[in-house]
Design a protein around this motif. Sequence first.
Motif, PDB file in Angstrom:
ATOM      1  N   LEU A  78       3.218  52.860  33.222  1.00 18.22           N
ATOM      2  CA  LEU A  78       3.581  52.511  32.197  1.00 18.22           C
ATOM      3  C   LEU A  78       5.115  52.580  31.770  1.00 18.22           C
ATOM      4  O   LEU A  78       5.807  53.563  32.362  1.00 18.22           O
ATOM      5  N   PHE A  79       5.922  51.480  31.112  1.00 15.33           N
ATOM      6  CA  PHE A  79       6.994  51.483  31.006  1.00 15.33           C
ATOM      7  C   PHE A  79       7.066  50.744  29.441  1.00 15.33           C
ATOM      8  O   PHE A  79       6.577  50.196  29.017  1.00 15.33           O
ATOM      9  N   ARG A  80       8.657  51.238  29.072  1.00 19.10           N
ATOM     10  CA  ARG A  80       8.767  50.803  27.739  1.00 19.10           C
ATOM     11  C   ARG A  80       9.840  49.636  27.969  1.00 19.10           C
ATOM     12  O   ARG A  80      10.865  49.635  28.785  1.00 19.10           O
ATOM     13  N   LEU A  81       9.797  48.545  27.228  1.00 17.30           N
ATOM     14  CA  LEU A  81      10.438  47.457  27.282  1.00 17.30           C
ATOM     15  C   LEU A  81      10.687  47.181  25.962  1.00 17.30           C
ATOM     16  O   LEU A  81       9.875  46.605  25.488  1.00 17.30           O
ATOM     17  N   GLU A  82      11.966  46.829  25.314  1.00 19.26           N
ATOM     18  CA  GLU A  82      12.228  46.348  24.266  1.00 19.26           C
ATOM     19  C   GLU A  82      12.067  44.877  24.095  1.00 19.26           C
ATOM     20  O   GLU A  82      12.558  44.269  24.957  1.00 19.26           O
ATOM     21  N   VAL A  83      11.482  44.314  23.138  1.00 20.14           N
ATOM     22  CA  VAL A  83      11.576  42.823  22.837  1.00 20.14           C
ATOM     23  C   VAL A  83      11.889  42.587  21.456  1.00 20.14           C
ATOM     24  O   VAL A  83      11.781  43.348  20.524  1.00 20.14           O
ATOM     25  N   LYS A  84      12.445  41.449  21.230  1.00 22.32           N
ATOM     26  CA  LYS A  84      12.789  40.688  19.955  1.00 22.32           C
ATOM     27  C   LYS A  84      11.675  39.817  19.784  1.00 22.32           C
ATOM     28  O   LYS A  84      11.736  38.764  20.561  1.00 22.32           O
ATOM     29  N   VAL A  85      11.112  39.830  18.750  1.00 23.76           N
ATOM     30  CA  VAL A  85      10.225  39.084  18.011  1.00 23.76           C
ATOM     31  C   VAL A  85      10.784  37.829  17.448  1.00 23.76           C
ATOM     32  O   VAL A  85      11.563  38.107  16.602  1.00 23.76           O
ATOM     33  N   LEU A  86      10.601  36.545  18.191  1.00 22.37           N
ATOM     34  CA  LEU A  86      11.173  35.486  17.676  1.00 22.37           C
ATOM     35  C   LEU A  86      10.311  34.723  16.677  1.00 22.37           C
ATOM     36  O   LEU A  86      10.903  34.320  15.518  1.00 22.37           O
ATOM     37  N   ASN A  87       9.021  34.605  16.767  1.00 26.74           N
ATOM     38  CA  ASN A  87       8.091  34.194  15.790  1.00 26.74           C
ATOM     39  C   ASN A  87       6.953  34.711  16.010  1.00 26.74           C
ATOM     40  O   ASN A  87       6.423  35.289  16.774  1.00 26.74           O
ATOM     41  N   LEU A  88       5.984  34.486  14.900  1.00 29.92           N
ATOM     42  CA  LEU A  88       4.840  35.226  15.022  1.00 29.92           C
ATOM     43  C   LEU A  88       3.675  34.577  14.042  1.00 29.92           C
ATOM     44  O   LEU A  88       3.932  33.928  13.186  1.00 29.92           O
ATOM     45  N   SER A  89       2.499  34.501  14.876  1.00 29.74           N
ATOM     46  CA  SER A  89       1.460  33.760  13.943  1.00 29.74           C
ATOM     47  C   SER A  89       0.270  34.781  14.337  1.00 29.74           C
ATOM     48  O   SER A  89      -0.040  35.840  14.836  1.00 29.74           O
ATOM     49  N   LEU A  90      -1.160  34.274  13.515  1.00 30.86           N
ATOM     50  CA  LEU A  90      -2.209  35.140  13.653  1.00 30.86           C
ATOM     51  C   LEU A  90      -2.565  35.217  15.310  1.00 30.86           C
ATOM     52  O   LEU A  90      -3.258  36.218  15.527  1.00 30.86           O
ATOM     53  N   SER A  91      -2.362  34.213  15.996  1.00 31.10           N
ATOM     54  CA  SER A  91      -2.790  34.163  17.416  1.00 31.10           C
ATOM     55  C   SER A  91      -1.876  34.622  18.521  1.00 31.10           C
ATOM     56  O   SER A  91      -2.125  34.637  19.560  1.00 31.10           O
ATOM     57  N   GLY A  92      -0.737  34.517  18.109  1.00 32.72           N
ATOM     58  CA  GLY A  92       0.277  35.126  19.263  1.00 32.72           C
ATOM     59  C   GLY A  92       1.826  35.330  18.591  1.00 32.72           C
ATOM     60  O   GLY A  92       2.154  35.117  17.399  1.00 32.72           O
ATOM     61  N   MET A  93       2.652  35.171  19.570  1.00 30.64           N
ATOM     62  CA  MET A  93       4.191  35.278  19.167  1.00 30.64           C
ATOM     63  C   MET A  93       4.959  34.921  20.280  1.00 30.64           C
ATOM     64  O   MET A  93       4.489  34.557  21.512  1.00 30.64           O
ATOM     65  N   ALA A  94       6.279  34.661  19.915  1.00 31.16           N
ATOM     66  CA  ALA A  94       7.375  34.356  20.957  1.00 31.16           C
ATOM     67  C   ALA A  94       8.266  35.675  20.745  1.00 31.16           C
ATOM     68  O   ALA A  94       8.740  36.124  19.835  1.00 31.16           O
ATOM     69  N   ALA A  95       8.801  35.865  22.210  1.00 28.28           N
ATOM     70  CA  ALA A  95       9.535  37.119  22.371  1.00 28.28           C
ATOM     71  C   ALA A  95      10.698  36.775  23.020  1.00 28.28           C
ATOM     72  O   ALA A  95      10.473  35.951  24.023  1.00 28.28           O
ATOM     73  N   GLU A  96      11.827  37.688  23.085  1.00 31.59           N
ATOM     74  CA  GLU A  96      12.886  37.670  23.846  1.00 31.59           C
ATOM     75  C   GLU A  96      13.175  39.030  24.345  1.00 31.59           C
ATOM     76  O   GLU A  96      12.715  40.116  23.656  1.00 31.59           O
ATOM     77  N   THR A  97      13.244  39.093  25.720  1.00 33.53           N
ATOM     78  CA  THR A  97      13.509  40.288  26.345  1.00 33.53           C
ATOM     79  C   THR A  97      14.291  40.239  27.683  1.00 33.53           C
ATOM     80  O   THR A  97      14.706  39.071  28.119  1.00 33.53           O
ATOM     81  N   THR A  98      14.754  41.451  28.227  1.00 31.96           N
ATOM     82  CA  THR A  98      15.669  41.362  29.378  1.00 31.96           C
ATOM     83  C   THR A  98      15.003  41.544  30.583  1.00 31.96           C
ATOM     84  O   THR A  98      15.576  41.504  31.732  1.00 31.96           O
TER      85      THR A  98
END
Length: 99
Positions: free
Chosen positions: A24-44
């Motif tokens: 298990l690991f922690r990874l920070e993500v930036k949520v770019l957009n969100l809907s009821l079915s999913g999302m777009a995210a940005e990460t390193t």
Amino acid sequence: MKRPVDQRRRFRRHELDAVQGSVLFRLEVKVLNLSLSGMAAETTEQLKLGKVYALKLGGEGELVVPSTVRWCRLVGTQRRRSDGELMNVYRAGLTFDES
């Protein structure tokens, strides 16, 4: 002269065939957009296509949502680590899984 690694260990290690585990690991993500079915995210870190991640969303009253990676693309090297080194930046699309 140094002793071999096996002799320096406090406890003997045993080879196993039928035991599985997960990391298990922690990874920070930036949520770019969100809907009821999913999302777009940005990460390193590159997210693995088809892998299910347990996303923790929100601040207070956090929500943990199992999500499957549908796509992940490298978009550049825009972020800097605390030591000044550039990091890769990825954008990914994830769908929320029904639980």
